[in-house]
Structure formats: structure tokens, C-alpha cells
Motif scaffolding. Structure first.
Motif, mmCIF file in Angstrom:
data_model
loop_
_atom_site.group_PDB
_atom_site.id
_atom_site.type_symbol
_atom_site.label_atom_id
_atom_site.label_comp_id
_atom_site.label_asym_id
_atom_site.label_seq_id
_atom_site.Cartn_x
_atom_site.Cartn_y
_atom_site.Cartn_z
ATOM 1 N N GLU A 103 0.807 -1.222 0.000
ATOM 2 C CA GLU A 103 0.000 0.000 0.000
ATOM 3 C C GLU A 103 0.840 1.272 0.000
ATOM 4 N N LEU A 104 2.146 1.138 0.196
ATOM 5 C CA LEU A 104 3.016 2.317 0.222
ATOM 6 C C LEU A 104 3.280 2.821 -1.187
ATOM 7 N N SER A 105 3.405 4.137 -1.328
ATOM 8 C CA SER A 105 3.567 4.728 -2.658
ATOM 9 C C SER A 105 5.027 4.839 -3.090
ATOM 10 N N ALA A 106 5.926 5.021 -2.138
ATOM 11 C CA ALA A 106 7.330 5.240 -2.487
ATOM 12 C C ALA A 106 8.000 3.956 -2.970
ATOM 13 N N THR A 107 8.931 4.117 -3.882
ATOM 14 C CA THR A 107 9.786 3.003 -4.307
ATOM 15 C C THR A 107 11.217 3.515 -4.383
ATOM 16 N N VAL A 108 12.162 2.642 -4.096
ATOM 17 C CA VAL A 108 13.581 2.994 -4.187
ATOM 18 C C VAL A 108 14.314 1.857 -4.886
ATOM 19 N N GLU A 109 15.502 2.166 -5.398
ATOM 20 C CA GLU A 109 16.312 1.137 -6.051
ATOM 21 C C GLU A 109 16.683 0.057 -5.048
ATOM 22 N N ASN A 110 16.583 -1.180 -5.488
ATOM 23 C CA ASN A 110 16.843 -2.302 -4.601
ATOM 24 C C ASN A 110 18.300 -2.765 -4.723
ATOM 25 N N PRO A 111 19.130 -2.523 -3.709
ATOM 26 C CA PRO A 111 20.536 -2.931 -3.778
ATOM 27 C C PRO A 111 20.705 -4.442 -3.895
ATOM 28 N N PHE A 112 19.765 -5.193 -3.335
ATOM 29 C CA PHE A 112 19.865 -6.651 -3.413
ATOM 30 C C PHE A 112 19.809 -7.128 -4.861
ATOM 31 N N GLU A 113 19.094 -6.375 -5.715
ATOM 32 C CA GLU A 113 18.967 -6.721 -7.128
ATOM 33 C C GLU A 113 19.955 -5.943 -7.997
ATOM 34 N N PRO A 129 16.803 -12.766 9.974
ATOM 35 C CA PRO A 129 15.522 -13.109 10.579
ATOM 36 C C PRO A 129 14.355 -12.898 9.620
ATOM 37 N N HIS A 130 13.303 -13.695 9.812
ATOM 38 C CA HIS A 130 12.131 -13.621 8.937
ATOM 39 C C HIS A 130 11.237 -12.490 9.447
ATOM 40 N N ARG A 131 11.653 -11.291 9.100
ATOM 41 C CA ARG A 131 11.036 -10.110 9.700
ATOM 42 C C ARG A 131 11.247 -8.905 8.792
ATOM 43 N N TYR A 132 10.192 -8.161 8.517
ATOM 44 C CA TYR A 132 10.301 -6.985 7.665
ATOM 45 C C TYR A 132 11.184 -5.919 8.310
ATOM 46 N N VAL A 133 11.608 -4.975 7.479
ATOM 47 C CA VAL A 133 12.359 -3.823 7.957
ATOM 48 C C VAL A 133 11.821 -2.593 7.232
ATOM 49 N N LEU A 134 11.814 -1.476 7.902
ATOM 50 C CA LEU A 134 11.324 -0.233 7.314
ATOM 51 C C LEU A 134 12.482 0.722 7.060
ATOM 52 N N ASP A 135 12.612 1.127 5.803
ATOM 53 C CA ASP A 135 13.556 2.182 5.435
ATOM 54 C C ASP A 135 12.803 3.507 5.601
ATOM 55 N N LEU A 150 4.154 7.081 5.949
ATOM 56 C CA LEU A 150 4.358 6.974 7.393
ATOM 57 C C LEU A 150 3.034 7.099 8.144
ATOM 58 N N LYS A 151 2.120 7.900 7.623
ATOM 59 C CA LYS A 151 0.798 8.019 8.248
ATOM 60 C C LYS A 151 0.061 6.687 8.168
ATOM 61 N N LYS A 152 0.185 6.005 7.019
ATOM 62 C CA LYS A 152 -0.472 4.709 6.852
ATOM 63 C C LYS A 152 0.088 3.679 7.840
ATOM 64 N N LEU A 153 1.377 3.779 8.092
ATOM 65 C CA LEU A 153 2.034 2.794 8.956
ATOM 66 C C LEU A 153 1.865 3.102 10.440
ATOM 67 N N ALA A 154 1.566 4.348 10.740
ATOM 68 C CA ALA A 154 1.537 4.782 12.142
ATOM 69 C C ALA A 154 0.558 3.973 12.996
ATOM 70 N N GLY A 155 -0.533 3.523 12.396
ATOM 71 C CA GLY A 155 -1.520 2.796 13.180
ATOM 72 C C GLY A 155 -1.320 1.298 13.197
ATOM 73 N N ASN A 156 -0.266 0.824 12.521
ATOM 74 C CA ASN A 156 -0.039 -0.619 12.453
ATOM 75 C C ASN A 156 0.564 -1.123 13.756
ATOM 76 N N GLU A 157 -0.036 -2.158 14.328
ATOM 77 C CA GLU A 157 0.415 -2.645 15.637
ATOM 78 C C GLU A 157 1.827 -3.231 15.614
ATOM 79 N N TYR A 158 2.308 -3.598 14.410
ATOM 80 C CA TYR A 158 3.634 -4.196 14.323
ATOM 81 C C TYR A 158 4.731 -3.180 13.990
ATOM 82 N N ILE A 159 4.345 -1.933 13.792
ATOM 83 C CA ILE A 159 5.295 -0.882 13.422
ATOM 84 C C ILE A 159 5.501 0.069 14.597
#
Length: 413
Positions: A115-125, A143-149, A158-167
Motif C-alpha cells: 500500500e506504500l507509494s514510495a519506491t527505491v532502487e533495490n541494492p539486493f537486485e 531473521p524472517h522479519r520486515y524492515v522499514l527504510d 508513514l501516516k499509513k504505517l503509524a496505526g499498524n500494531e507491528y510498526i
């Protein structure tokens, strides 16, 4: 006061192996990795020697061992060593851990990321794809766990993520201090920067890619789902040139042989022939170096009528108006200077030690290329490609040796 704990800097294949070997001998180990996930360069490969198996073949076994050894191996990702004080047997190490912004149980954030609008170049690729600011772009991640840049996210994201219980957007960096008796440096390697290879079109010609970009194109979890295509137009390449020693064995770039580049190109020629049996492949080389038992693999690949070799150092790689990539080389055997056009050119860039670019916050003897050449008298040992260019199997052997030396250091005090 002496410590029997061991610090391992670097969470690639060598670092993981060192940590496990020491832990399974009963020692407490701290494994420090600066990226969000373990696995290093091996994770970015499609297949690796000697068995030509995918990264999951070895890494998933290592990850299972880490889970079993969790009481002995403390893993810190997004972490970097800030300072080291003390002496052999009694080091105090300050480590800074960057915020992940995602809670330990936040492994199912795929929908939120999408649902996030931003995209950045992926160093892994290696620049072949983009990613969202919230990501877990590594296959079978540990670890099997997301990370936020967070810096890459828009205010709306960031507003969309602010209400997420895991963020937790308020998470901050923290420093920890570790007491260790010995240190293993397994900081690995970086592909030599394509942009330095201007005469070979590095960084300018879309269809002149690096050997590591080829690994990502061939990988089923890569940017094209494993389909090897031209980055410029997505078409299948019918003719491909491999340019060996792209920046290696060159006093203006890397003044040494990176050991595995020839084998990597031969392996990638197999990738191509598996997908495109009629593809025309040319390998331009100074010397084809296939150490030990790999000589058999060389003979097998070169037995294909579709694979041609030309002994000679490539002088130039250029774009053409027709969308082809032009390779200029002087044949070292015939003395004839020739040009040939290809759909795709793969530059076999060398292995540059990460320490040549990034360094460490403590003194360690290195050669002019950035490889570690000492440190044993300090209780500090190099493992894997921090010491010398190696393949995965030999990196693991080097890591086991470093672990044994580290154990002898802390046990002997």
C-alpha cells in the motif's frame, strides 16, 4: 578480566560458519551483521559451486543450526561495530544497532508494504529492480522479519504505517557493549564498481551488465522470475559475450585475479544454454583459470558448439544504433583486431574486499588491496573473502579455521 566469548563481524556464509563452529564447541558468540538479513553474497547467487546448488542448499541448513544454537549465538542485524578497546583476551566492543521499526512478530506485512507509494532502487537486485520502503526482499530471510527504510517513505506512507500494531516509528538506535576474548572478521567482498569501467560501458550501457547482475536475472526469486533478458527491452538475448578480468589483473583497478570469475562465467554460460539452447556465446579471456577439479567443468562447457573462446583483453564495449553492444578486442593468438556485436555483454567484475571501501573502527594489517594480512597476535582472525578471494566451499573452510584459532585464543587464557 579475560573473556571466553567470541565476536564475529559479518553475517555472510563465512561469518555464519565461524559463529556456528565456535558455538557448537560451547562458546558464546556474538554475530554482527550490518544489513537487515544474514546470508551475504551467497544469498544473491542463483547457483554456487561445487554442486551448482541454489543458496537455500547451504544457507537454510546454516539457519537451522543458528536456531538450534540460539542460546550460544546472539545475532544482531542492522548492527555495526563502533569501537574496540582492550587487548587480546579482553576486548570491550561497542556495537550500534539501527532501528528496524518492525516488531519481532511482524512477519506478515506484505499487504501494508504494497500500500506504500514510495519506491527505491533495490541494492539486493543490483539496480535491476525497485522495492518499497517496507520490505523483506531476501528469500527465506533470516531473521524472517520486515524492515522499514523510514527515510525512503513519504509522509503519507508513514501516516499509513503509524496505526499498524507491528510498526514502531519511534524506535531509535541503541548502543550495546560486549566483552569478548577474540574477534573474527568476515566482512566479505563487494563486486568491483561497474562505473569505474568506463571503457567497457560499465554503468552506461544497459545491456552491459555485471556477473552478479546475471546471477540475479537467472535467479527464480530475482527481478525477472529467473528469465534471462536484456535489461533495455526485456527481449531474450540470442548472442552473449562474457568479458573476463573486467577491472581485474589491471594496475588501474584491481591488481589481482579474483579466483572465481572464470568459473562464474562458465557457470553462467550454462544458465544461458539451459534457457536458450541456440544462443551464441563468446568468452573473451586473458587466461581461463579453473583451479583443481573445476578443470572438468571447463571442458564440459567448452565442448558445446555454441560456446567460443577468444584469448585477448577487451579494449572497448560500445552501444550501437541498432541496439546491439559492440565489443572490440585484439586476438592475442592471431594478432587480429576485431569487433563483434552482441545482444548482451556480461562483465566479469572482480571481488573487492569490503574493507577496501568501508574499513573498520580498529587497526588491522591489510595489504594495498584491502585484504587482511595479519591480526593473529591481537587475537583477531580473518575469514573468507576478507582474507583472499575464495569460492563458497573454501570460504567455509577458511571460516572453520578462523573459528578454531579464535577458540584456541580464548581457551588458552
Amino acid at each position: 578480566m579475560s573473556s571466553k566469548s567470541i565476536l564475529v563481524i559479518g553475517g555472510g556464509f563465512a561469518g555464519i560458519t565461524s559463529a556456528l563452529e565456535a558455538a557448537e564447541m560451547g562458546h558464546e558468540v556474538f554475530l554482527i551483521e550490518k544489513s537487515p538479513f544474514l546470508g551475504g553474497r551467497v544469498m544473491q547467487l542463483y547457483k554456487y559451486f561445487p554442486k551448482l546448488c541454489p543458496p537455500s542448499c547451504g544457507l537454510e541448513i546454516q539457519f537451522q543450526r543458528l536456531k538450534k544454537a540460539k542460546d550460544k549465538v546472539k545475532v544482531f542485524t542492522l548492527a555495526e561495530v563502533v569501537s574496540v578497546t582492550g587487548a587480546k583476551g579482553d576486548y570491550k566492543v561497542k556495537v550500534r544497532i539501527k532501528p528496524r521499526y518492525v516488531q519481532p512478530n511482524g512477519s506478515s506485512l506484505t499487504e501494508a508494504a504494497g500500500e506504500l507509494s514510495a519506491t527505491v532502487e533495490n541494492p539486493f537486485e543490483f539496480g535491476l529492480a525497485t522495492r518499497k520502503p517496507l520490505y523483506m526482499d531476501v528469500p527465506f530471510a533470516f531473521p524472517h522479519r520486515y524492515v522499514l527504510d523510514k527515510d525512503a517513505a513519504t509522509p503519507e506512507d508513514l501516516k499509513k504505517l503509524a496505526g499498524n500494531e507491528y510498526i514502531n516509528l519511534e524506535e531509535t538506535a541503541k548502543d550495546i557493549e560486549l566483552d569478548v576474548g577474540s574477534i573474527i572478521v568476515a566482512t566479505g567482498w563487494k563486486p568491483y564498481d561497474l562505473k569505474n569501467l568506463t571503457n567497457l560501458g560499465g554503468g552506461k550501457i544497459k545491456d552491459a551488465i555485471s556477473n552478479m547482475q546475471m546471477e540475479r536475472l537467472a535467479s527464480p526469486n530475482g527481478p525477472t522470475g529467473g528469465k534471462i533478458v536484456r535489461p533495455s527491452d526485456g527481449n531474450a538475448p540470442k548472442s552473449v559475450a562474457f568479458v573476463q578480468c573486467a577491472g581485474s589483473r589491471d594496475e588501474n583497478h584491481l591488481n589481482y585475479c579474483s579466483y572465481i570469475c572464470c568459473m562464474a562465467s562458465l557457470k553462467q554460460a550454462c544458465y544461458l544454454l539451459d534457457q536458450y539452447p541456440d544462443a551464441r556465446i563468446t568468452i573473451y579471456y586473458i587466461d581461463l583459470r579453473t583451479p583443481g577439479r573445476y578443470e572438468t567443468f571447463l571442458k564440459r562447457v567448452l565442448s558445446s558448439p555454441n560456446v567460443t573462446t577468444v584469448k585477448g583483453k577487451v579494449a572497448a564495449v560500445e552501444d550501437t544504433a541498432g541496439g546491439k553492444v559492440l565489443v572490440t578486442v585484439e586476438n592475442a593468438i592471431t594478432g587480429i583486431k576485431a569487433q563483434d556485436a552482441y545482444d548482451l555483454v556480461v562483465l566479469a567484475t572482480g571481488m573487492q574486499p569490503s574493507l577496501a571501501v568501508e574499513g573498520l573502527p580498529f587497526d588491522l594489517p591489510k595489504d594495498e588491496e584491502g585484504f587482511i594480512i595479519g591480526g593473529a597476535e591481537q587475537g583477531i582472525f580473518a575469514a573468507g573473502c576478507a582474507k583472499v578471494p575464495l569460492d563458497v566451499m573454501k570460504s567455509a573452510q577458511s571460516a572453520t579455521g578462523a573459528a578454531l584459532k579464535a577458540i584456541q585464543t580464548v581457551v588458552g587464557r
